[in-house]
Design an enzyme around this catalytic site. Structure first.
Site, PDB file in Angstrom:
ATOM      1  N   LYS A  15       0.804  -1.214   0.000  1.00 34.10           N
ATOM      2  CA  LYS A  15       0.000   0.000   0.000  1.00 34.10           C
ATOM      3  C   LYS A  15       0.841   1.271   0.000  1.00 34.10           C
ATOM      4  O   LYS A  15       0.465   2.252  -0.626  1.00 34.10           O
ATOM      5  CB  LYS A  15      -1.063   0.035   1.093  1.00 34.10           C
ATOM      6  CG  LYS A  15      -0.632  -0.286   2.474  1.00 34.10           C
ATOM      7  CD  LYS A  15      -1.801  -0.204   3.436  1.00 34.10           C
ATOM      8  CE  LYS A  15      -1.273  -0.175   4.865  1.00 34.10           C
ATOM      9  NZ  LYS A  15      -0.207  -1.168   5.146  1.00 34.10           N
ATOM     10  N   ARG A  90      -6.811   2.354  11.080  1.00 36.23           N
ATOM     11  CA  ARG A  90      -6.403   0.978  11.292  1.00 36.23           C
ATOM     12  C   ARG A  90      -7.231   0.290  12.369  1.00 36.23           C
ATOM     13  O   ARG A  90      -6.877  -0.800  12.801  1.00 36.23           O
ATOM     14  CB  ARG A  90      -4.943   0.978  11.749  1.00 36.23           C
ATOM     15  CG  ARG A  90      -3.983   0.356  10.745  1.00 36.23           C
ATOM     16  CD  ARG A  90      -2.612   0.803  11.160  1.00 36.23           C
ATOM     17  NE  ARG A  90      -1.564  -0.112  10.886  1.00 36.23           N
ATOM     18  CZ  ARG A  90      -0.507   0.214  10.143  1.00 36.23           C
ATOM     19  NH1 ARG A  90      -0.437   1.367   9.533  1.00 36.23           N
ATOM     20  NH2 ARG A  90       0.478  -0.632  10.014  1.00 36.23           N
ATOM     21  N   ARG A 129      11.756  -6.982   1.910  1.00 35.54           N
ATOM     22  CA  ARG A 129      11.575  -5.529   1.851  1.00 35.54           C
ATOM     23  C   ARG A 129      12.796  -4.848   2.463  1.00 35.54           C
ATOM     24  O   ARG A 129      13.336  -5.293   3.463  1.00 35.54           O
ATOM     25  CB  ARG A 129      10.314  -5.145   2.624  1.00 35.54           C
ATOM     26  CG  ARG A 129      10.063  -3.655   2.624  1.00 35.54           C
ATOM     27  CD  ARG A 129       8.621  -3.336   2.832  1.00 35.54           C
ATOM     28  NE  ARG A 129       8.239  -3.251   4.228  1.00 35.54           N
ATOM     29  CZ  ARG A 129       7.065  -2.771   4.626  1.00 35.54           C
ATOM     30  NH1 ARG A 129       6.164  -2.373   3.758  1.00 35.54           N
ATOM     31  NH2 ARG A 129       6.779  -2.728   5.907  1.00 35.54           N
ATOM     32  N   ARG A 165      13.832  -2.997   7.919  1.00 35.78           N
ATOM     33  CA  ARG A 165      13.228  -2.299   9.048  1.00 35.78           C
ATOM     34  C   ARG A 165      13.185  -3.230  10.244  1.00 35.78           C
ATOM     35  O   ARG A 165      12.910  -4.415  10.091  1.00 35.78           O
ATOM     36  CB  ARG A 165      11.784  -1.934   8.667  1.00 35.78           C
ATOM     37  CG  ARG A 165      11.566  -0.480   8.464  1.00 35.78           C
ATOM     38  CD  ARG A 165      10.227  -0.214   7.824  1.00 35.78           C
ATOM     39  NE  ARG A 165       9.088  -0.607   8.647  1.00 35.78           N
ATOM     40  CZ  ARG A 165       7.817  -0.388   8.299  1.00 35.78           C
ATOM     41  NH1 ARG A 165       7.542   0.192   7.154  1.00 35.78           N
ATOM     42  NH2 ARG A 165       6.841  -0.749   9.086  1.00 35.78           N
ATOM     43  N   ARG A 176       2.270  -8.138  13.755  1.00 40.35           N
ATOM     44  CA  ARG A 176       1.609  -7.114  12.943  1.00 40.35           C
ATOM     45  C   ARG A 176       0.490  -7.730  12.102  1.00 40.35           C
ATOM     46  O   ARG A 176      -0.548  -7.105  11.898  1.00 40.35           O
ATOM     47  CB  ARG A 176       2.637  -6.404  12.051  1.00 40.35           C
ATOM     48  CG  ARG A 176       3.569  -5.493  12.884  1.00 40.35           C
ATOM     49  CD  ARG A 176       4.820  -5.129  12.134  1.00 40.35           C
ATOM     50  NE  ARG A 176       4.575  -4.256  11.028  1.00 40.35           N
ATOM     51  CZ  ARG A 176       5.335  -4.213   9.927  1.00 40.35           C
ATOM     52  NH1 ARG A 176       6.384  -5.009   9.817  1.00 40.35           N
ATOM     53  NH2 ARG A 176       5.059  -3.375   8.964  1.00 40.35           N
TER      54      ARG A 176
HETATM   55  P1  AMP Z   1       3.414   0.961   8.891  1.00 36.68           P
HETATM   56  O1  AMP Z   1       4.653   1.548   8.334  1.00 36.68           O
HETATM   57  O2  AMP Z   1       2.159   1.572   8.323  1.00 36.68           O
HETATM   58  O3  AMP Z   1       3.398  -0.550   8.808  1.00 36.68           O
HETATM   59  O4  AMP Z   1       3.393   1.341  10.448  1.00 36.68           O
HETATM   60  C1  AMP Z   1       4.423   0.956  11.322  1.00 36.68           C
HETATM   61  C2  AMP Z   1       3.932   0.961  12.761  1.00 36.68           C
HETATM   62  O5  AMP Z   1       3.471   2.273  13.118  1.00 36.68           O
HETATM   63  C3  AMP Z   1       2.760   0.046  13.049  1.00 36.68           C
HETATM   64  O6  AMP Z   1       3.157  -1.291  13.281  1.00 36.68           O
HETATM   65  C4  AMP Z   1       2.171   0.713  14.298  1.00 36.68           C
HETATM   66  O7  AMP Z   1       2.957   0.434  15.445  1.00 36.68           O
HETATM   67  C5  AMP Z   1       2.344   2.185  13.977  1.00 36.68           C
HETATM   68  N1  AMP Z   1       1.184   2.724  13.227  1.00 36.68           N
HETATM   69  C6  AMP Z   1       1.162   3.168  11.944  1.00 36.68           C
HETATM   70  N2  AMP Z   1      -0.060   3.597  11.601  1.00 36.68           N
HETATM   71  C7  AMP Z   1      -0.856   3.410  12.692  1.00 36.68           C
HETATM   72  C8  AMP Z   1      -2.229   3.641  12.978  1.00 36.68           C
HETATM   73  N3  AMP Z   1      -3.078   4.148  12.057  1.00 36.68           N
HETATM   74  N4  AMP Z   1      -2.673   3.342  14.222  1.00 36.68           N
HETATM   75  C9  AMP Z   1      -1.852   2.861  15.172  1.00 36.68           C
HETATM   76  N5  AMP Z   1      -0.553   2.579  14.967  1.00 36.68           N
HETATM   77  C10 AMP Z   1      -0.046   2.866  13.736  1.00 36.68           C
END
Ligand code: AMP
Length: 227
Positions: A15, A90, A129, A165, A176
């Protein structure tokens, strides 16, 4: 007017890459809550310290904090004509909070694009990744976007060595994915009921093929690129 899109999909479904391409094609900002949190982490801000534990374990940052960050970001002038929300909402509480925010702003979401990839493939994708620790650009050594030079960032004036990462490691990935299935995926029904959900089966689809499908779906829904 304007175009407001939500990108929904498991971590690693692609995404972020697609949100970035849509943002460039439609001249809109890509608002990634994950990127915002990681930037604060890198810069060691107070917010960065608050969210560190959640990011490291793969848990969600509390809704209230996340929603406040998004509300603040949407105030910026570049959001006046629309935005691509990448990784937000989310949870059901975040989706409802976004609705209240949209109402206050007199805006509506045009489409929720769900990128649907099976769990087994997600694990494979996340393990290949790589991201740039300096500018945050994301690559995938097996699925693309590919770095031109072996494991180095392509962005102009960057060229940093790409890394995996911390939260793309196997144990965190499983957490996750669990959070995604339990807390995030159910909101697809919320948007389905509103008639906004566009779900795209994306197993084994490359970056460009997936983007073409998304563009075709958006065009069908009446969204057109502004030039
Ligand atoms: P992402 O890069 O979108 O996978 O986000 C990495 C991490 O950031 C996630 O595993 C959460 O810990 C936190 N995070 C990102 N977006 C959200 C959200 N909308 N609500 C809560 N935690 C978030």
């Amino acid at each position: 007017m304007g175009l407001r899109i939500i990108m929904l999909g498991a971590p690693g479904a692609g995404k972020g890459t697609q949100a970035q391409k849509l943002a460039a094609a439609y001249h809109l900002p890509q608002i990634s809550t994950g990127d915002i949190f990681r930037k604060h982490l890198r810069e060691g801000t107070e917010l960065g310290k608050q969210v560190q534990g959640y990011l490291q374990s793969g848990a969600l940052v509390p809704d209230e904090l996340t929603c406040a960050i998004v509300a603040d970001r949407l105030q910026a002038p570049d959001c006046a004509n629309g935005y691509i929300l990448d990784g937000f909402p989310r949870s059901q509480a975040q989706a409802e909070s976004l609705d209240r925010l949209l109402q206050e702003r007199n805006e509506k979401i045009d489409a929720v694009i769900e990128i649907d990839v099976p769990d087994a493939e997600i694990i494979e994708r996340l393990s290949t990744r790589r991201s740039c620790p300096v500018c945050g650009a994301v690559y995938n050594l097996k699925f693309g976007p590919f770095p031109h030079e072996d494991e180095k960032c392509d962005r102009p004036n960057c060229g940093s060595h790409l890394v995996q990462r911390d939260d793309d490691r196997e144990e965190t990935i499983r957490e996750r994915l669990k959070v995604y299935q339990q807390t995030t995926r159910p909101i697809r029904e919320y948007y389905e009921k509103k008639g906004l959900l566009m779900s795209i089966p994306a197993s084994r689809l490359g970056v460009e093929a997936l983007f073409s499908k998304i563009e075709a779906m958006l065009a069908q829904a009446g969204a057109s690129r502004s030039s």
